[in-house]
Design a protein around this motif. Sequence first.
Motif, PDB file in Angstrom:
ATOM      1  N   SER A  16       1.167  -1.222   0.392  1.00 56.90           N
ATOM      2  CA  SER A  16       0.147  -0.342   0.158  1.00 56.90           C
ATOM      3  C   SER A  16       0.836   1.452   0.209  1.00 56.90           C
ATOM      4  N   ASP A  56      -3.401  -2.743  -6.038  1.00 59.08           N
ATOM      5  CA  ASP A  56      -3.356  -3.082  -4.675  1.00 59.08           C
ATOM      6  C   ASP A  56      -3.777  -4.009  -4.145  1.00 59.08           C
ATOM      7  N   GLU A  61      -4.770  -9.823   5.344  1.00 54.82           N
ATOM      8  CA  GLU A  61      -4.025  -8.945   6.478  1.00 54.82           C
ATOM      9  C   GLU A  61      -5.159  -9.391   8.048  1.00 54.82           C
TER      10      GLU A  61
HETATM   11 MG    MG Z   1      -2.123  -2.958   1.824  1.00 54.38          MG
END
Ligand code: MG
Length: 163
Positions: A16, A56, A61
């Motif tokens: 990112s 992206d 995550e």
């Molecule tokens: Mg990221």
Amino acid sequence: MSFSLAIVGRPNVGKSTLFNRLVGRRLALVDDQPGVTRDLREGEARLGDLRFTVIDTAGLEEATDESLQGRMRKLTERAVDMADICLFMIDARVGVTPTDEIFAEILRKRAAHVILAANKGEGSAADAGVLEAYGLGLGEPVRISAEHGEGMPELYAMLQPLA
Ligand code: MG
Ligand code: GDP
């Protein structure tokens, strides 16, 4: 002709940060398909005289260890199929991890054009990781620092012939 570039790699390598550097303040276009917004973010990138779409990938995550591999595979395959070029990023300060090896295998099989980027490349702490990156079988890595803006001319030189 313009092209699209997907940034893939495990969480926390700096995807990112590079996306934001390439897109700058230009508004990111958000895909409003359900489930896509969170996982894929698209923007209009500039690098030298190149203009291209950059994607992206997030969405890994919050994956648990057990779900990570399956999600990685799905998300990476989707990004690869969407984009003309794949930028596969590793963290040069950490070096190549087993998760990176899995990404590399997916990309070797699936992606037409892969650029291997060894990020967090500022300073000598990254030297060993950059060397390890050669072992991934994805060609010569480009050493960059997304945070500090280093290696952008080298990244340009890799993208320019593919544009
Ligand atoms: Mg990221
Ligand atoms: P992502 O999960 O791959 O999207 O990674 P992020 O872009 O969120 O970055 C993860 C962490 O790495 C953040 O704390 C960033 O500030 C840091 N980071 C990103 N690029 C660099 C870099 O070039 N050098 C260093 N030292 N840290 C970086």
